[in-house]
Design a protein around this motif. Sequence first.
Motif, PDB file in Angstrom:
ATOM      1  N   ARG A 188       0.839  -1.200   0.000  1.00  0.00           N
ATOM      2  CA  ARG A 188       0.000   0.000   0.000  1.00  0.00           C
ATOM      3  C   ARG A 188       0.867   1.240   0.000  1.00  0.00           C
ATOM      4  N   ASP A 189       0.243   2.343  -0.270  1.00  0.00           N
ATOM      5  CA  ASP A 189       0.952   3.615  -0.359  1.00  0.00           C
ATOM      6  C   ASP A 189       1.294   4.087   1.048  1.00  0.00           C
ATOM      7  N   LEU A 190       2.565   4.114   1.384  1.00  0.00           N
ATOM      8  CA  LEU A 190       2.989   4.485   2.729  1.00  0.00           C
ATOM      9  C   LEU A 190       2.763   5.959   3.045  1.00  0.00           C
ATOM     10  N   ARG A 191       2.445   6.753   2.031  1.00  0.00           N
ATOM     11  CA  ARG A 191       2.189   8.172   2.300  1.00  0.00           C
ATOM     12  C   ARG A 191       0.982   8.360   3.206  1.00  0.00           C
ATOM     13  N   ILE A 192       0.076   7.379   3.251  1.00  0.00           N
ATOM     14  CA  ILE A 192      -1.095   7.545   4.117  1.00  0.00           C
ATOM     15  C   ILE A 192      -0.723   7.482   5.591  1.00  0.00           C
ATOM     16  N   ASN A 193       0.499   7.043   5.895  1.00  0.00           N
ATOM     17  CA  ASN A 193       0.947   7.004   7.284  1.00  0.00           C
ATOM     18  C   ASN A 193       1.498   8.344   7.762  1.00  0.00           C
ATOM     19  N   PHE A 194       1.774   9.260   6.842  1.00  0.00           N
ATOM     20  CA  PHE A 194       2.319  10.542   7.244  1.00  0.00           C
ATOM     21  C   PHE A 194       1.278  11.325   8.023  1.00  0.00           C
ATOM     22  N   LYS A 195       1.758  12.060   8.992  1.00  0.00           N
ATOM     23  CA  LYS A 195       0.846  12.880   9.779  1.00  0.00           C
ATOM     24  C   LYS A 195       0.275  13.996   8.920  1.00  0.00           C
ATOM     25  N   ASN A 196      -0.985  14.248   9.118  1.00  0.00           N
ATOM     26  CA  ASN A 196      -1.638  15.361   8.451  1.00  0.00           C
ATOM     27  C   ASN A 196      -1.263  16.632   9.207  1.00  0.00           C
ATOM     28  N   ILE A 197      -0.515  17.498   8.553  1.00  0.00           N
ATOM     29  CA  ILE A 197      -0.084  18.709   9.247  1.00  0.00           C
ATOM     30  C   ILE A 197      -1.188  19.769   9.274  1.00  0.00           C
ATOM     31  N   VAL A 198      -2.218  19.572   8.488  1.00  0.00           N
ATOM     32  CA  VAL A 198      -3.345  20.503   8.489  1.00  0.00           C
ATOM     33  C   VAL A 198      -4.394  19.953   9.443  1.00  0.00           C
ATOM     34  N   ARG A 199      -4.575  20.616  10.552  1.00  0.00           N
ATOM     35  CA  ARG A 199      -5.557  20.189  11.543  1.00  0.00           C
ATOM     36  C   ARG A 199      -6.829  20.994  11.350  1.00  0.00           C
ATOM     37  N   ILE A 200      -7.967  20.334  11.560  1.00  0.00           N
ATOM     38  CA  ILE A 200      -9.214  21.073  11.495  1.00  0.00           C
ATOM     39  C   ILE A 200      -9.777  21.171  12.904  1.00  0.00           C
TER      40      ILE A 200
END
Length: 130
Positions: free
Chosen positions: A29-41
């Motif tokens: 799978r695409d490991l980019r989905i493990n990166f933290k989302n730096i944009v918080r809502i």
Amino acid sequence: MEEPPLERSVRILLERGLVQVEGGFVFSRDLRINFKNIVRITLEQSLEIQSRIQASVLVVLGDKGFGATTGPELYPRKLASKLLQGYHDRNHTVVTVPGDHHVHLNDPEVVAPLVSDFLRTKVLSQHLPA
């Protein structure tokens, strides 16, 4: 001896997420989905997004899952409580079962009947001709 839940979860995730290739293994799978989302809502933005959901929603929570096991800095109880209340207020289905965040992996026999019943009563029944 029964395998500890964490080790069982890791084994299942690796069996599902790895592919054997010449020379070893690679993630499937695409490991980019493990990166933290730096944009918080904000909570308000989350509730606004939630209010726009038109489909039926099933939320299955493990009683030892995120809200129970992580610190307030990682998964604030206030946020979880407000979002869950939003699901209740819109007549969505919220169910708590024994288990942790990976209950669907470790104990699928607990979750599968809930999903099947939800699909039969909330999803399929809405799409069948009268």
